[in-house]
Each structure stands twice: as C-alpha cells, then as structure tokens.
Design a protein around this motif. Structure first.
Motif, PDB file in Angstrom:
ATOM      1  N   PRO A 109      60.811  -0.371 -99.601  1.00 20.06           N
ATOM      2  CA  PRO A 109      61.174   1.030 -99.343  1.00 20.06           C
ATOM      3  C   PRO A 109      61.624   1.278 -97.911  1.00 20.06           C
ATOM      4  O   PRO A 109      62.409   2.202 -97.650  1.00 20.06           O
ATOM      5  N   ASN A 110      61.150   0.444 -96.960  1.00 21.33           N
ATOM      6  CA  ASN A 110      61.522   0.637 -95.560  1.00 21.33           C
ATOM      7  C   ASN A 110      62.910   0.086 -95.228  1.00 21.33           C
ATOM      8  O   ASN A 110      63.412   0.321 -94.124  1.00 21.33           O
ATOM      9  N   SER A 111      63.518  -0.659 -96.179  1.00 27.70           N
ATOM     10  CA  SER A 111      64.822  -1.274 -95.908  1.00 27.70           C
ATOM     11  C   SER A 111      65.961  -0.588 -96.648  1.00 27.70           C
ATOM     12  O   SER A 111      67.094  -1.057 -96.610  1.00 27.70           O
ATOM     13  N   ILE A 112      65.680   0.500 -97.331  1.00 34.06           N
ATOM     14  CA  ILE A 112      66.724   1.178 -98.105  1.00 34.06           C
ATOM     15  C   ILE A 112      66.886   2.613 -97.626  1.00 34.06           C
ATOM     16  O   ILE A 112      65.999   3.173 -96.968  1.00 34.06           O
ATOM     17  N   LYS A 113      68.047   3.157 -97.925  1.00 34.52           N
ATOM     18  CA  LYS A 113      68.345   4.540 -97.566  1.00 34.52           C
ATOM     19  C   LYS A 113      68.258   5.395 -98.826  1.00 34.52           C
ATOM     20  O   LYS A 113      69.030   5.197 -99.761  1.00 34.52           O
ATOM     21  N   VAL A 114      67.331   6.310 -98.829  1.00 31.85           N
ATOM     22  CA  VAL A 114      67.162   7.191 -99.994  1.00 31.85           C
ATOM     23  C   VAL A 114      67.452   8.617 -99.538  1.00 31.85           C
ATOM     24  O   VAL A 114      66.707   9.170 -98.727  1.00 31.85           O
ATOM     25  N   GLY A 166      58.305   3.603-105.712  1.00 32.51           N
ATOM     26  CA  GLY A 166      57.889   2.531-104.805  1.00 32.51           C
ATOM     27  C   GLY A 166      58.984   1.541-104.490  1.00 32.51           C
ATOM     28  O   GLY A 166      58.715   0.338-104.423  1.00 32.51           O
ATOM     29  N   GLY A 167      60.213   1.997-104.330  1.00 30.24           N
ATOM     30  CA  GLY A 167      61.331   1.098-104.041  1.00 30.24           C
ATOM     31  C   GLY A 167      62.019   0.559-105.279  1.00 30.24           C
ATOM     32  O   GLY A 167      62.972  -0.223-105.166  1.00 30.24           O
ATOM     33  N   ILE A 168      61.580   0.960-106.467  1.00 29.25           N
ATOM     34  CA  ILE A 168      62.237   0.551-107.712  1.00 29.25           C
ATOM     35  C   ILE A 168      63.318   1.581-108.043  1.00 29.25           C
ATOM     36  O   ILE A 168      63.032   2.782-108.170  1.00 29.25           O
TER      37      ILE A 168
END
Length: 357
Positions: free
Chosen positions: A249-254, A264-266
C-alpha cells in the motif's frame, strides 16, 4: 510510280487481311410482336405486370420478417422446415427472378430486333466516334421503346429500387440498435454487482484477501458466471475477466475518489486491453506495470491503471472491491465505465486520467 505486287499487303492489293471472309448478316426474320401490334401491346403489359409484382413481394418480405416468429416450424415432406427463413427466401428470390424475367422478355420481344455489325476499332476513340456513340445510345433508348412506353422504365426502376427494402430490413439482424438504454444493458453492463464473489478463473475457488501475497497476480471471474451457458456464457466471460493484484500500500498511488476500492493493497482491474481487446497478464512486480502482448500497451496498476506506453488511449477499468463477512473478496458494484475497446457512442468523461483525484 510502280510497285512490285509481291511487296504489297493484302489490303493494298484490294484483298481482305482478315483470317476468314465476312459471312455477312443473315436475312432478318420479323418477330410476331413486330408484325402484330396487339401482341406487342400484350407483351408490354406482361413486362409491366412482372415488374409491378416485385413491390408486392418486397412488402410481403417485410411483413413476414416482423410478423412470423423466427422459431416457427412446420412439417413438410418428412422434414421440419423453419417457416420464416423459407418464406423470406421465396419472396426475395421470386422478386429478383421476376425482375430478370421481365428484363429478358422486354429485350427479346419489344426492343429493336435489327442486327448490326461493325469492325473492331482502336481503344482510343476519336471525337467523331464519341459523337457516334452518343447517337447510338440515344437510338438504343429509342429502339427500347422507353419514350413510347414510359411505364417500362418506371416499373423497372421501381422494381429494382423496392428490392433494396428487404436488404435494409435484414440489417436489423446485425444486432440491436445501439441506443443509450441498449448500450447500458449490453456493452456497458457485466455480471459484476454488489456482493458478487471473486473466484479464480481456473478452479473457481473464491479468493480470500488473506491468501493473496504482495506481488501476486490472479486471473479471476465473477462466481455467478457459472450460472450461464453457451453463447451467453462466452460473451459475458470475455467482458468480466479480471486481474487481481496485491501491492505494498505504501508503494501505490490511490486517489481519494478510489480510497475504498482496494483491500489492503489488493486491487482489481479489467483483463481486457482498452486498445483492441486483447487479454492482458504480463505483470512486472517491481514497477507495477501490466503489459499487453498484442501491441505493447502498458498500464500502471499502482496508479489506477493509467496508460504509460503504447497505443491504448484509456486507463484500464478498475473494479471496486471489498471483503464479505467470511473474508472473501467481493465486488462493490459493476465497473463504473465500459470495459474493452472504445466504440463510437462511448462516453469517456468518467474514464480515470492521470492526476485525477
């Protein structure tokens, strides 16, 4: 000045250089319609009647197309016949046949019956030859009796023109008219809906959020796809195909507008490329890029599926996800935009673009 006769061509010697002598034209035999005005008039009426019957058959074709169910059958000669296509074939075929019979009857019985012959001429026509051609066309029109029998040309034109109607009517078989309501129920709709479970597309096992590891990609489908069969199953499978990925989750832009679309990053995206509809599954874990094998369009799944390379012009549609009481991944709704390649009537205002929040 004298010439040696042995050096002269056959034409210069007054002889024909053709391979065979000109047989000439056989004596003309007058037709019955030329000698009997009453018979000529009766033939004229026959031709008009043949052409006039074509619109009736064309109208019958249209009525049959809409009035007779395509599932209707009948027993005849020990065989089961589909009524609608049989009647459509008979009416359309008979209409074309009557046009042909009428045209042949007209040519053989009413047009000028005088035989003519002419020598072959060079391909390039002189001005005088062009003038002669125009005169010959006008004479042919006169010989055809168009001026004296005006209904012939009109009835022929009407017969040929009306046969375009059955052809245009059958265009409806290409599919429903793409109105906004029809598009919403077909092109812009899939099986995904609130609460539909996400299952592995190979073994149909529901996907549990806790079982998916960071960097993993899973090809998925909706659980209710198995309720369909045949063509409906294949069509919907092509539209609902899904890619489920899990990233840190810390490596993606949402974006804020999609904050609750992931678990949770899914994240889940359509598996169908927005360029020409190829299935995509070439996943690069480190960059979060997904590459289409057909034309190398590349999408950044860590940034809402935006295009970073290639001919695709639209981001991959993202499916909003959540988990149910048992911890399984389920959809929150259908895709918010149509999946797959663009089409003329498609509204692209809701497509996600880089920088949207």
């Amino acid at each position: 000045m004298t010439h040696d006769q042995s050096t002269l061509t056959p034409r210069e010697q007054g002889e024909s250089d053709l391979p065979v002598s000109d047989p000439g034209i056989e004596p003309h035999v007058e037709r019955y319609t030329d000698s009997d005005p009453r018979l000529s008039q009766r033939t004229y009426h026959q031709v008009v009647a043949l052409f006039a019957a074509v619109p009736v058959l064309a109208i019958a074709f249209v009525v049959i197309y809409f009035a007779v169910p395509h599932t209707a059958t009948a027993e005849l000669l020990g065989q089961r016949w589909s009524i609608q296509p049989t009647l459509l074939g008979l009416t359309a075929g008979l209409g074309v046949l009557l046009i042909g019979i009428g045209a042949i009857h007209w040519a053989r019985q009413l047009m000028n019956d005088t035989e003519i012959s002419e020598e072959r001429h060079p391909v390039a026509s002189t001005a005088s030859e062009k003038a002669e051609f125009v005169a010959a066309v006008n004479a042919g029109a006169s010989d055809a009796g168009i001026k004296r029998r005006g209904m012939l040309l009109g009835s022929l034109g009407g017969a040929i023109g009306i046969m375009a109607v059955p052809a245009l009517v059958t265009l409806a078989d290409l599919g429903p008219w793409p109105t906004a309501a029809t598009r919403k129920e077909t092109l812009e709709h899939t099986l995904w809906a609130d609460g539909v479970r996400v299952v592995n597309d190979t073994n149909w096992i529901p996907l549990k959020a806790a079982d998916i590891e960071i960097g993993q990609l899973v090809n998925a489908e909706p659980e209710n796809l198995r309720d369909l069969h045949g063509t409906e199953y294949q069509n919907m499978k092509a539209k609902t195909a899904l890619i489920v990925v899990r990233m840190d989750p810390n490596s993606i832009k949402v974006p804020e507008s999609r904050r609750d679309w992931q678990v949770g990053g899914i994240l889940a995206y359509s598996k169908i490329c927005t360029h020409v509809g190829c299935p995509i599954s070439l996943w690069e874990q480190q960059t979060h890029h997904l590459l289409c094998p057909c034309h190398q369009s590349t999408f950044d799944l860590g940034d809402s599926g935006v295009v970073v390379f290639g001919p695709a012009a639209r981001s991959l549609p993202q499916l909003p996800l959540k988990v149910d009481a048992q911890g399984y991944l389920v959809a929150q709704s259908d895709f918010t935009v149509p999946v797959g390649p663009s089409f003329f009537e498609r509204d692209s205002r809701n497509d996600y673009k880089k920088g949207d929040r």
